[in-house]
Design a protein around this motif. Structure first.
Motif, PDB file in Angstrom:
ATOM      1  N   VAL A 103      -7.048  -7.289  18.788  1.00  0.00           N
ATOM      2  CA  VAL A 103      -5.720  -7.696  18.337  1.00  0.00           C
ATOM      3  C   VAL A 103      -5.576  -7.276  16.877  1.00  0.00           C
ATOM      4  CG1 VAL A 103      -6.489 -10.004  17.638  1.00  0.00           C
ATOM      5  CG2 VAL A 103      -4.085  -9.639  18.197  1.00  0.00           C
ATOM      6  N   ILE A 104      -4.311  -7.037  16.474  1.00  0.00           N
ATOM      7  CA  ILE A 104      -4.002  -6.641  15.096  1.00  0.00           C
ATOM      8  C   ILE A 104      -3.066  -7.685  14.502  1.00  0.00           C
ATOM      9  CG2 ILE A 104      -3.009  -4.860  13.606  1.00  0.00           C
ATOM     10  CD1 ILE A 104      -3.578  -2.836  15.852  1.00  0.00           C
ATOM     11  N   LEU A 105      -3.473  -8.270  13.362  1.00  0.00           N
ATOM     12  CA  LEU A 105      -2.595  -9.172  12.600  1.00  0.00           C
ATOM     13  C   LEU A 105      -1.957  -8.326  11.503  1.00  0.00           C
ATOM     14  CD1 LEU A 105      -4.840 -12.339  12.268  1.00  0.00           C
ATOM     15  CD2 LEU A 105      -3.051 -11.887  13.931  1.00  0.00           C
ATOM     16  N   LEU A 106      -0.637  -8.121  11.602  1.00  0.00           N
ATOM     17  CA  LEU A 106       0.047  -7.129  10.775  1.00  0.00           C
ATOM     18  C   LEU A 106       1.112  -7.796   9.925  1.00  0.00           C
ATOM     19  CD1 LEU A 106       0.396  -4.153  10.073  1.00  0.00           C
ATOM     20  CD2 LEU A 106       1.835  -3.889  12.089  1.00  0.00           C
ATOM     21  N   ASP A 107       0.971  -7.673   8.593  1.00  0.00           N
ATOM     22  CA  ASP A 107       1.981  -8.213   7.682  1.00  0.00           C
ATOM     23  C   ASP A 107       3.255  -7.375   7.770  1.00  0.00           C
ATOM     24  OD1 ASP A 107       2.426  -8.384   4.099  1.00  0.00           O
ATOM     25  OD2 ASP A 107       3.188  -9.705   5.678  1.00  0.00           O
ATOM     26  N   VAL A 108       4.414  -8.023   7.786  1.00  0.00           N
ATOM     27  CA  VAL A 108       5.691  -7.309   7.899  1.00  0.00           C
ATOM     28  C   VAL A 108       6.056  -6.644   6.580  1.00  0.00           C
ATOM     29  CG1 VAL A 108       8.160  -7.549   8.326  1.00  0.00           C
ATOM     30  CG2 VAL A 108       6.539  -8.782   9.757  1.00  0.00           C
ATOM     31  N   GLN A 109       5.954  -7.392   5.474  1.00  0.00           N
ATOM     32  CA  GLN A 109       6.392  -6.884   4.183  1.00  0.00           C
ATOM     33  C   GLN A 109       5.203  -6.281   3.435  1.00  0.00           C
ATOM     34  OE1 GLN A 109       9.463  -6.721   3.171  1.00  0.00           O
ATOM     35  NE2 GLN A 109      10.342  -7.788   4.923  1.00  0.00           N
ATOM     36  N   MET A 110       5.122  -4.949   3.396  1.00  0.00           N
ATOM     37  CA  MET A 110       4.075  -4.259   2.639  1.00  0.00           C
ATOM     38  C   MET A 110       4.695  -3.061   1.936  1.00  0.00           C
ATOM     39  SD  MET A 110       0.671  -4.216   5.067  1.00  0.00           S
ATOM     40  CE  MET A 110       1.473  -3.231   6.353  1.00  0.00           C
ATOM     41  N   PRO A 111       4.226  -2.749   0.717  1.00  0.00           N
ATOM     42  CA  PRO A 111       4.741  -1.558   0.030  1.00  0.00           C
ATOM     43  C   PRO A 111       4.281  -0.284   0.726  1.00  0.00           C
ATOM     44  CG  PRO A 111       2.888  -2.500  -1.163  1.00  0.00           C
ATOM     45  CD  PRO A 111       3.215  -3.455  -0.044  1.00  0.00           C
ATOM     46  N   ASP A 112       4.965   0.811   0.392  1.00  0.00           N
ATOM     47  CA  ASP A 112       4.626   2.134   0.907  1.00  0.00           C
ATOM     48  C   ASP A 112       4.940   2.255   2.399  1.00  0.00           C
ATOM     49  OD1 ASP A 112       1.646   4.214   1.230  1.00  0.00           O
ATOM     50  OD2 ASP A 112       3.767   4.744   1.002  1.00  0.00           O
ATOM     51  N   MET A 113       4.268   1.488   3.248  1.00  0.00           N
ATOM     52  CA  MET A 113       4.507   1.525   4.697  1.00  0.00           C
ATOM     53  C   MET A 113       4.531   0.081   5.205  1.00  0.00           C
ATOM     54  SD  MET A 113       2.163   3.185   7.745  1.00  0.00           S
ATOM     55  CE  MET A 113       2.179   4.814   7.014  1.00  0.00           C
ATOM     56  N   ASP A 114       5.724  -0.375   5.655  1.00  0.00           N
ATOM     57  CA  ASP A 114       5.814  -1.774   6.074  1.00  0.00           C
ATOM     58  C   ASP A 114       5.214  -1.968   7.467  1.00  0.00           C
ATOM     59  OD1 ASP A 114       9.385  -1.610   6.858  1.00  0.00           O
ATOM     60  OD2 ASP A 114       7.665  -0.912   7.980  1.00  0.00           O
ATOM     61  N   GLY A 115       5.208  -3.244   7.915  1.00  0.00           N
ATOM     62  CA  GLY A 115       4.563  -3.567   9.178  1.00  0.00           C
ATOM     63  C   GLY A 115       5.213  -2.892  10.363  1.00  0.00           C
ATOM     64  N   PHE A 116       6.560  -2.815  10.376  1.00  0.00           N
ATOM     65  CA  PHE A 116       7.247  -2.221  11.523  1.00  0.00           C
ATOM     66  C   PHE A 116       6.936  -0.728  11.630  1.00  0.00           C
ATOM     67  CE2 PHE A 116       8.695  -6.047  12.558  1.00  0.00           C
ATOM     68  CZ  PHE A 116       9.938  -6.502  12.121  1.00  0.00           C
ATOM     69  N   GLU A 117       6.910  -0.027  10.496  1.00  0.00           N
ATOM     70  CA  GLU A 117       6.589   1.407  10.535  1.00  0.00           C
ATOM     71  C   GLU A 117       5.147   1.614  10.990  1.00  0.00           C
ATOM     72  OE1 GLU A 117       7.270   3.344   6.855  1.00  0.00           O
ATOM     73  OE2 GLU A 117       6.682   5.319   7.584  1.00  0.00           O
ATOM     74  N   THR A 118       4.244   0.766  10.505  1.00  0.00           N
ATOM     75  CA  THR A 118       2.849   0.860  10.931  1.00  0.00           C
ATOM     76  C   THR A 118       2.724   0.632  12.429  1.00  0.00           C
ATOM     77  OG1 THR A 118       2.138   0.037   8.761  1.00  0.00           O
ATOM     78  CG2 THR A 118       0.536  -0.048  10.550  1.00  0.00           C
ATOM     79  N   ALA A 119       3.439  -0.390  12.945  1.00  0.00           N
ATOM     80  CA  ALA A 119       3.391  -0.677  14.380  1.00  0.00           C
ATOM     81  C   ALA A 119       3.925   0.497  15.196  1.00  0.00           C
ATOM     82  CB  ALA A 119       4.204  -1.936  14.684  1.00  0.00           C
ATOM     83  N   ARG A 120       4.970   1.148  14.682  1.00  0.00           N
ATOM     84  CA  ARG A 120       5.537   2.287  15.413  1.00  0.00           C
ATOM     85  C   ARG A 120       4.506   3.418  15.533  1.00  0.00           C
ATOM     86  NH1 ARG A 120       9.407   2.713  12.448  1.00  0.00           N
ATOM     87  NH2 ARG A 120      10.871   1.395  13.598  1.00  0.00           N
ATOM     88  N   LEU A 121       3.748   3.671  14.454  1.00  0.00           N
ATOM     89  CA  LEU A 121       2.723   4.710  14.501  1.00  0.00           C
ATOM     90  C   LEU A 121       1.564   4.312  15.402  1.00  0.00           C
ATOM     91  CD1 LEU A 121       2.701   5.727  10.734  1.00  0.00           C
ATOM     92  CD2 LEU A 121       3.651   7.010  12.659  1.00  0.00           C
ATOM     93  N   ILE A 122       1.217   3.035  15.399  1.00  0.00           N
ATOM     94  CA  ILE A 122       0.150   2.565  16.292  1.00  0.00           C
ATOM     95  C   ILE A 122       0.551   2.774  17.745  1.00  0.00           C
ATOM     96  CG2 ILE A 122      -1.063   0.500  17.087  1.00  0.00           C
ATOM     97  CD1 ILE A 122      -0.977  -0.514  14.196  1.00  0.00           C
ATOM     98  N   ARG A 123       1.785   2.433  18.073  1.00  0.00           N
ATOM     99  CA  ARG A 123       2.259   2.574  19.449  1.00  0.00           C
ATOM    100  C   ARG A 123       2.395   4.043  19.868  1.00  0.00           C
ATOM    101  NH1 ARG A 123       0.412  -1.352  20.394  1.00  0.00           N
ATOM    102  NH2 ARG A 123       1.325  -3.426  20.676  1.00  0.00           N
ATOM    103  N   SER A 124       2.509   4.954  18.899  1.00  0.00           N
ATOM    104  CA  SER A 124       2.681   6.362  19.245  1.00  0.00           C
ATOM    105  C   SER A 124       1.376   7.013  19.704  1.00  0.00           C
ATOM    106  CB  SER A 124       3.247   7.122  18.033  1.00  0.00           C
ATOM    107  OG  SER A 124       2.300   7.154  16.971  1.00  0.00           O
ATOM    108  N   ARG A 125       0.233   6.361  19.435  1.00  0.00           N
ATOM    109  CA  ARG A 125      -1.059   6.904  19.844  1.00  0.00           C
ATOM    110  C   ARG A 125      -1.441   6.343  21.206  1.00  0.00           C
ATOM    111  NH1 ARG A 125      -5.249   5.410  17.513  1.00  0.00           N
ATOM    112  NH2 ARG A 125      -6.444   7.339  17.681  1.00  0.00           N
ATOM    113  N   ARG A 126      -1.883   7.192  22.086  1.00  0.00           N
ATOM    114  CA  ARG A 126      -2.234   6.764  23.438  1.00  0.00           C
ATOM    115  C   ARG A 126      -3.381   5.751  23.420  1.00  0.00           C
ATOM    116  NH1 ARG A 126      -3.992  10.760  28.441  1.00  0.00           N
ATOM    117  NH2 ARG A 126      -4.219   9.101  30.011  1.00  0.00           N
ATOM    118  N   GLN A 127      -4.334   5.943  22.483  1.00  0.00           N
ATOM    119  CA  GLN A 127      -5.494   5.058  22.451  1.00  0.00           C
ATOM    120  C   GLN A 127      -5.133   3.639  22.024  1.00  0.00           C
ATOM    121  OE1 GLN A 127      -5.143   7.977  21.109  1.00  0.00           O
ATOM    122  NE2 GLN A 127      -6.913   9.319  21.451  1.00  0.00           N
ATOM    123  N   THR A 128      -4.032   3.483  21.295  1.00  0.00           N
ATOM    124  CA  THR A 128      -3.686   2.151  20.762  1.00  0.00           C
ATOM    125  C   THR A 128      -2.326   1.659  21.243  1.00  0.00           C
ATOM    126  OG1 THR A 128      -2.780   3.218  18.773  1.00  0.00           O
ATOM    127  CG2 THR A 128      -5.079   2.487  18.698  1.00  0.00           C
TER     128      THR A 128
END
Length: 434
Positions: free
Chosen positions: A56-81
């Motif tokens: 499981v990933i505990l992901l903060d929503v508000q982060m500089p540079d790359m926020d939680g939603f953008e990070t989640a989108r990249l995670i979901r784009s990889r087949r392994q994750t």
């Protein structure tokens, strides 16, 4: 995997740019006895995901540079994750949090600050156990393919035992939806014993609260080989309804054909009840605000009417006083020094009274006017007011950079005019005002 003890340990990824929050979350999860990995940015999280699987990933929503939603989108784009569970951690309340956007990105839950340790452990432990069971399933499948022996069948029986004893309901159906297996948790939640559920379809639990389009989307997703996640309102055997978050995973054979579906679910009825109570409370508060606003509008209307009435009643005798004072002023030579002084006092009082009435009317109009916020340069506005202010030349003015504000121009002008007028009016006569 712990090589020393041979006991599998799940990896939990904490992503937060604040050291204190990362350490607080890690401390709350320590009793689970799993491996906790902490990173401070979305980019570091993506690098960690390349090193292995996480439960499981505990992901903060508000982060500089790359926020939680953008990070989640990249995670979901990889087949392994793409199926790795993500729990968003946010300091916003439910009204402000973009929960719909988060669930669209594959989030399984939201946790709101301040975080309660026992709630966090309970939520994370569900996915840790599911991940460990998945690892066990995968390990058993590999052993079954390698050994193809009685020992493999024995291990498979142990696996079924683990599923049977799972705290969450588990249901396995054929491709056509016929129920082939349910565990004891399913029996407890639904009230249907296994002998009554086997051979039926999940329509056995249908409450009629989901429309045909919902089920069309469900089957379209599953038959295309994708995982379906959704919330169901089901009906127990006793007729009572309950809310259930369900994940349905297609099972493929060696040729890649979907042959079965495995559904794991979680009863979220209590959470829904709390959300409904919160919604009702918000509606009640909004109604009270509207009622209070209406009362204030009535009071303002009465005040406005009173101001106009009083000003009208006062102006008539004031005009008479002013008129007769003017007549007396024309023959002021016959009044003597005291009479002339008294006459000036009467005239000054009449002028002040008229100014008070004008102020009362201006107050009534101000309460009635609609505010129009706009950017206001305070220094420029004060310069205009001072230029029009009677008696301003008797004072020394030191205007500095006051910056800009957002406000109603007429209202701010009136407030500043009143302040400066009073400042001049009540200045010490012995010293030039500055």
């Amino acid at each position: 995997m712990d090589a020393g003890a041979g006991t599998p340990r799940a990896r939990i990824l904490i992503v937060d740019d604040q050291d204190a929050k990362r350490l607080g979350l890690a401390a709350a999860l320590e009793p689970l006895g799993q491996e906790v990995v902490m990173v401070a940015s979305g980019r570091e999280a993506l690098r960690q995901l390349l090193t292995g699987e996480f439960a499981v990933i505990l992901l903060d929503v508000q982060m500089p540079d790359m926020d939680g939603f953008e990070t989640a989108r990249l995670i979901r784009s990889r087949r392994q994750t793409e199926t790795t569970p993500i729990i968003f951690v946010t300091a916003h309340d439910r009204a402000e949090a973009d929960m719909l956007g988060g669930y669209t990105l594959g989030a399984v839950d939201f946790i709101f600050s301040p975080v309660r340790s026992e709630v966090l452990r309970a939520k994370v432990n569900v996915f840790v156990e599911l991940h460990l069971k998945t690892l066990t399933v995968q390990a058993h499948e590999r052993r079954l393919r390698e050994l193809e022996s009685r020992q493999a069948q024995h291990e498979l029986a142990k696996l079924w035992g683990a599923i049977a004893q799972s705290a969450d309901p588990v249901m396995i159906t054929t491709r056509s939806g016929v129920i082939e297996y349910v565990n004891s948790a399913f029996e407890q939640v639904t009230g249907y014993p296994a002998e009554e559920a086997l051979g039926q379809t999940p329509a056995l639990l249908n409450s009629g609260r989901q429309d045909a389009a919902f089920f069309d989307d469900l089957w379209r997703t599953l038959l295309s080989g994708e995982v379906f996640r959704g919330e169901f309102i089901n009906r127990r055997k006793d007729g009572g309804e309950y809310h259930e978050e369900k994940t349905i995973t297609p099972i493929r054979d060696e040729a890649g054909r979907v042959t079965h579906f495995v559904a794991t679910s979680q009863d979220v009825t209590y959470r829904k009840q709390m959300e409904a109570q919160l919604h009702a409370l918000n509606a009640s508060l909004e109604a009270r605000v509207r009622e209070r606003t209406a009362e204030l509008e009535d009071v303002n209307s009465e005040l406005e009417a009173y101001a106009y009435s009083i000003s009208h009643d006062l102006r008539t005798p004031l005009r008479h006083i002013g008129s007769f004072a003017d007549l007396l002023a024309r023959s002021s030579d016959d009044l003597g020094d005291n009479g002339q002084r008294y006459l000036r006092i009467i005239q000054d009082g009449a002028l002040k009274m008229e100014a008070l009435i004008d102020g009362l009317l201006e107050f009534a109009r101000t309460g009635r006017s609609e505010l129009r916020p706009q950017p206001i340069e305070l220094r420029a506005l004060l310069g205009e007011i001072i230029a029009e202010l009677p008696g301003a030349e008797a004072a020394t003015w030191d205007l500095r950079d006051l910056g800009a504000v957002c406000g109603d121009l007429l209202g701010v002008r009136q407030v500043l005019t009143n302040l400066l007028t009073n400042a001049l009016k009540y200045a010490d006569p012995a010293r030039p005002p500055h």
